[in-house]
Design a protein around this motif. Sequence first.
Motif, mmCIF file in Angstrom:
data_model
loop_
_atom_site.group_PDB
_atom_site.id
_atom_site.type_symbol
_atom_site.label_atom_id
_atom_site.label_comp_id
_atom_site.label_asym_id
_atom_site.label_seq_id
_atom_site.Cartn_x
_atom_site.Cartn_y
_atom_site.Cartn_z
ATOM 1 N N ASN A 31 105.541 -82.639 8.020
ATOM 2 C CA ASN A 31 105.545 -81.877 6.074
ATOM 3 C C ASN A 31 103.849 -80.711 5.853
ATOM 4 O OD1 ASN A 31 107.580 -83.469 6.606
ATOM 5 N ND2 ASN A 31 106.181 -85.600 5.371
ATOM 6 N N GLN A 34 105.225 -77.607 7.611
ATOM 7 C CA GLN A 34 106.157 -76.944 6.752
ATOM 8 C C GLN A 34 106.740 -76.603 5.184
ATOM 9 O OE1 GLN A 34 109.646 -76.777 7.822
ATOM 10 N NE2 GLN A 34 110.340 -75.350 6.289
ATOM 11 N N ASP A 38 106.857 -72.165 4.319
ATOM 12 C CA ASP A 38 107.351 -72.401 2.508
ATOM 13 C C ASP A 38 106.679 -71.565 1.646
ATOM 14 O OD1 ASP A 38 109.454 -73.952 3.213
ATOM 15 O OD2 ASP A 38 109.318 -75.822 2.785
ATOM 16 N N GLN A 108 102.777 -74.742 14.523
ATOM 17 C CA GLN A 108 104.021 -75.132 14.925
ATOM 18 C C GLN A 108 103.963 -75.250 16.484
ATOM 19 O OE1 GLN A 108 106.513 -72.079 14.253
ATOM 20 N NE2 GLN A 108 108.185 -73.590 15.537
#
Length: 241
Positions: A31, A34, A38, A108
């Motif tokens: 999370n 992400q 974003d 990642q």
Amino acid sequence: MHIQNPKTQETVACAVAGLTERLTAFEQELNAWQTLADNAARRVQTAEALRTEAEQARKDCRQAMRSTLGIPTKAVRELKNKEMANLELAEETLKIAEEEKIQAEVQQETLFEQRQTLVNERHDLRRQYWDAVLDDQIAQWGQQLPVLALLLAEAPKACIERLFGRAELRRNHDELYAAQLPGELQQALQSAQQAEPDELLALLNRPLPPLAAPASMAHSPLTRRRYQAERDEQYQALINR
């Protein structure tokens, strides 16, 4: 509870609890990754909006200059300052976005490796779980095993196939293929009432969050290391500017 042996149940339960804890930590890190990705995307959009404002301020400034003579007026100067400020802000915003993109890409790669480790660990735990279930069930089937062993050793082939099924060749136009015909044991299992998963099996069946492979994984190990070194150098240059 499908595992009957209390000691084995405790061992597997502790291992599953550890895996569940690591999965929870992984999801939290996922999370956070992400959110970082974003943020980088939103900064790019912000920079594009700032550039659009700068272009409009440039046009307004030119129009204002055409309507005046001599020294630029206060309005002209304000428009020019707005243009330059928006361009500078856009440039700085894009640099921060580049930093975050690199950070997100590194994260990642790390998360992808962690996920693969968790997948392998869960696979091993599922095997351990079902081995423990089989250990209990085979012990309970003990009275039937001698008869089954005698069946396999002495019964006609047709009787064994009746129980376990058989394969036969079939033809589809000019192509031969093997068809597996189920035996009565398989048919009985298919029609039997399904046992509900216990708590441990439900945890082991819990799907992992999806995560695409990083772009760098498409390269060979040597090319990937070279790319990562160049990326690290680029990141240092960005944060040291």
